[in-house]
Design an enzyme around this catalytic site. Structure first.
Site, PDB file in Angstrom:
ATOM      1  N   VAL A 203      42.553  40.769  42.484  1.00  0.00           N
ATOM      2  CA  VAL A 203      41.426  41.511  43.149  1.00  0.00           C
ATOM      3  C   VAL A 203      41.065  40.622  44.423  1.00  0.00           C
ATOM      4  CG1 VAL A 203      39.087  42.134  42.664  1.00  0.00           C
ATOM      5  CG2 VAL A 203      40.651  42.171  40.806  1.00  0.00           C
ATOM      6  N   PRO A 204      41.619  41.062  45.603  1.00  0.00           N
ATOM      7  CA  PRO A 204      41.332  40.635  46.813  1.00  0.00           C
ATOM      8  C   PRO A 204      39.814  40.667  47.181  1.00  0.00           C
ATOM      9  CG  PRO A 204      42.243  42.612  47.334  1.00  0.00           C
ATOM     10  CD  PRO A 204      42.012  42.423  45.880  1.00  0.00           C
ATOM     11  N   CYS A 205      38.966  40.012  46.711  1.00  0.00           N
ATOM     12  CA  CYS A 205      37.375  40.093  47.056  1.00  0.00           C
ATOM     13  C   CYS A 205      37.256  39.527  48.410  1.00  0.00           C
ATOM     14  CB  CYS A 205      36.671  39.097  45.942  1.00  0.00           C
ATOM     15  SG  CYS A 205      37.568  38.312  44.778  1.00  0.00           S
ATOM     16  N   HIS A 206      38.106  38.789  49.037  1.00  0.00           N
ATOM     17  CA  HIS A 206      37.806  38.457  50.188  1.00  0.00           C
ATOM     18  C   HIS A 206      37.831  39.641  51.416  1.00  0.00           C
ATOM     19  CE1 HIS A 206      42.123  38.086  49.574  1.00  0.00           C
ATOM     20  NE2 HIS A 206      42.418  38.549  50.810  1.00  0.00           N
TER      21      HIS A 206
END
Length: 103
Positions: free
Chosen positions: A53-56
DNA sequence: CATTTGACTCTAT
DNA sequence: AATAGAGCCAAAT
């Protein structure tokens, strides 16, 4: 996808590298634009990129990030996004006009 | 079971 | 244009 969180993670996981999406936009894609806050909350509760999950890649509608609550600080987020080819403005915000996630 | 809170966004002043 | 306030829904306490 038992809960809204799983669905959010799944959608965020589909964000291509070098692209960013706003919380509200992700929520809207899920079919519930009113849960913009929960998208962010899900990111906070999410295991992070460890789970894919690439929250960035998820930022404010303006392209700014929440300083102080990011996974490792706004600087780290900016570094990761730049490494993926995301353009940044002089204000330290993501260039939504060029890197906004298009579906 | 009721209250509080939250990586947001919009509308109004 | 900028700042302030309200609204939203679901999970945590």
């Amino acid at each position: 996808m038992d809960g809204f969180f799983e669905r959010t993670y799944d959608l965020v996981r589909q964000i291509p590298a070098g692209r960013v999406a706003s919380y509200g936009q992700v929520a809207r894609m899920l079919g519930e634009p009113r849960k913009a806050r929960f998208v962010g909350f899900a990111m906070h509760a999410s295991p992070g990129m460890a789970a894919g999950v690439p929250c960035h890649r998820v930022v404010f509608k303006d392209g700014s990030v929440c300083s102080g609550f990011a996974f490792g600080g706004p600087d780290a987020q900016r570094g990761l996004l730049e490494a993926e080819g995301v353009s940044f403005l002089d204000d330290g915000r993501v260039d939504m006009g060029a890197c906004a996630w298009e579906t």
